[in-house]
Every structure is written in C-alpha cells, then in structure tokens.
Design a protein around this motif. Structure first.
Motif, short mmCIF file in Angstrom:
data_model
loop_
_atom_site.label_atom_id
_atom_site.label_comp_id
_atom_site.label_asym_id
_atom_site.label_seq_id
_atom_site.Cartn_x
_atom_site.Cartn_y
_atom_site.Cartn_z
N CYS A 1 -12.52 77.79 27.95
CA CYS A 1 -13.36 78.51 28.92
C CYS A 1 -13.19 78.01 30.35
O CYS A 1 -13.82 78.54 31.26
N GLY B 1 -14.31 75.29 31.50
CA GLY B 1 -15.45 74.44 31.87
C GLY B 1 -15.06 72.97 32.02
O GLY B 1 -13.93 72.58 31.75
N CYS C 1 -11.65 72.60 30.13
CA CYS C 1 -11.65 73.17 28.78
C CYS C 1 -10.55 74.24 28.66
O CYS C 1 -10.45 75.12 29.51
N CYS D 1 -19.03 75.44 26.98
CA CYS D 1 -19.01 76.13 25.69
C CYS D 1 -19.20 75.18 24.51
O CYS D 1 -19.33 75.62 23.37
N CYS E 1 -16.87 70.14 25.96
CA CYS E 1 -16.94 71.00 27.13
C CYS E 1 -18.42 71.20 27.48
O CYS E 1 -19.22 71.54 26.59
ZN ZN Z 1 -15.40 75.31 27.24
#
Ligand code: ZN
Ligand code: NAD
Length: 246
Positions: free
Chosen positions: A154, A156, A151, A129, A126
């Motif tokens: 998070c 992402g 992700c 994170c 990711c």
């Molecule tokens: Zn992430």
C-alpha cells in the motif's frame, strides 16, 4: 524476603506478573535506565518524527539492526524460565510485559497468556494496512535502496512492531492488561523502574483493587511506597529457587 515472596505466591489464588527490561539483562539485553543502558547512549526516536522524516526512519532502522544483533542472540534466562514454570503450574494467569524482546514467548509461555504493552521488536508492520514484514526482509530492502522501505502493498510506512514514545498504546493489549490486573489477588512487578506510563499504572490499579503488590527490582522504584513487599535483589537468583528450578 525470598521466603515471603514464596509464601505470597503459594497463598495467592491468581497471580499476574508484570515485567520490564530488568528481567532480560541477565540474557545480555541492556535495560534503559541502568548505567550503560540504552538511554545513556542515545535518545529514543519519537513517533511523530518517525512519521515526518524519511531520514529519521532510516536512522531508526540503522539503530534497530545494530541493537538486533544483541536481541537475536539472546535466550531466556532463569528469571524467564521461573515465570514460565509458574504459568505452566497454573499459578500465574498472565504475564504483562513492557519488553519487546520476545523472550517470554521463547521461554515457552503460550502467547495468549502474554500481554505485550509496547509491542514486539522481532518483526515489523505497515502502519497503514498492517501487513507484517520480517526483519530480514526490511534489511534486504534497506540495504538494496539505502532508504527506509515503504509497504510493498500500500506504500504506507513500515515500522518495527513496537510502540514508540508518542505512539498510541495498543487498545486490545491495554484492555486485556486491565482485565488481567483486576482479576488477580497478587501482582508481581519484576525488573521495571515503574516510571513509564501508562504501563506503570497497572501495579497501582492492582493495589487499588485490593491485590497484594510485590516489587522485585535491583533498585528502589517509584512505587515502592505503595507495595506490600519490596525485594531489592537480582531477578534470576531470586526467582529460580521459588520456582524450584535449582
Ligand atoms: Zn501497507
Ligand atoms: P528500565 O530500564 O526503566 O528499568 C529496569 C529496572 O530493572 C531498573 O530499575 C534496574 O535496576 C532493574 N534491573 C536491571 N537488571 C536487573 C536484574 N538482573 N535484577 C534485578 N533488577 C534489575 O526498564 P522498564 O521499566 O522496562 O522501561 C523501559 C522501557 O524500555 C520499557 O517500556 C520497554 O518497552 C523498553 N525496553 C525493552 C527492553 C527489552 O525488551 N528487553 C530493553 C530495554 C528497554
């Protein structure tokens, strides 16, 4: 030529080896710039485009899963094994690689001696994170949704753990490569066209710092003019006898 390389390695106190796509062609992974190489088939995807567009990300994953069929099946060749032997004997302190195929690790070199300038394509991360994803997980998510997965922690953007064009170089690896280069008295560049910067700056740095620079590559490279020895030959057959693999 081969004898000169052998002597240079014997006489050196600390060797750094720098590798490019050329060392893995004997394992069946095409390089970028040779005829039939990856670049002649499709232009690389720029990092900003990857960030900007979900469609571009999906296309990147489609390509990645296709290329992976070759990379996953590849095994280290004689060139990788010769380098692993020189590392094992303590001659070679570090292997700096532009490759993302994990074959130096697969040849048995401890990971702390390998510096991957362009990341590693055998897993994903990711971008926000840093969570690691295995490629089979990404493929499962991709196949289930038809979309480039985000992700799960998070939200992402998930990307293969490689460094794309337009993406910042990894700071740690750049520092480690810098330090390793300054600490060697023989820098051996193998299977790289030495056209991709900043990676190609390391042989220049080594030479400026007083190390002997040897280039082993099938074709002439950009930096032949500053090298102490240039060997235009095949990698495996050149290195195997030097490491006494055959
Ligand atoms: Zn992430
Ligand atoms: P490149 O394709 O620009 O250069 C490879 C060089 O190796 C060429 O000059 C070619 O003549 C030479 N070569 C190929 N096979 C050889 C052999 N068997 N013996 C001797 N010479 C041989 O590769 P590069 O300089 O590494 O730059 C391309 C970038 O693409 C790298 O930064 C890397 O991140 C990425 N890449 C990685 C892989 C991989 O991980 N295996 C494969 C393709 C591209």
């Amino acid at each position: 030529m081969q004898r000169e390389l052998k002597r240079a390695i014997e006489e050196a106190y600390r060797v750094v080896i720098f590798t490019g796509a050329g060392i893995s062609t004997e394992s069946g992974i095409p390089d970028f710039r040779s005829p039939g190489g990856l670049w002649t088939k499709m232009a690389p995807i720029d990092f900003q485009d990857y960030l900007r567009s979900a469609d571009v990300r999906a296309e990147a994953w489609r390509r990645k899963f296709e290329i992976d069929k070759t990379i996953v099946a590849a095994e280290p060749n004689k060139g990788h094994m010769a380098i692993a032997k020189l590392v094992d004997e303590g001659k070679v302190a570090h292997v700096i690689t532009q490759n993302i195929d994990n074959l130096h690790q697969a040849s048995g070199i401890p990971s702390e001696k390998i510096i991957e300038l362009h990341g590693n394509g055998t897993y994903a991360k990711c971008l926000d994170c840093g969570e690691r994803y295995e490629l089979f997980q990404v493929k499962e998510m991709f196949d289930a949704s038809g979309k480039a997965p985000d992700c799960t922690s998070c939200g992402g953007i998930v990307k293969s753990a490689t460094i794309s064009f337009g993406q910042a170089m990894p700071e740690d690896e750049m520092n480690r490569a810098h330090e390793a280069t300054l600490g060697c008295d023989l820098f051996l560049a193998i299977g790289s066209s030495l056209q991709v910067y900043p990676a190609a700056g390391f042989p220049i740095l080594a030479k400026r710092n007083g190390a002997t620079l040897v280039i082993l590559n099938r074709e002439p490279t950009e930096l032949d003019r500053i090298a102490d020895l240039v060997i235009n030959d095949e990698i495996g057959p050149t290195l195997a006898p030097i490491a006494m693999l055959n």
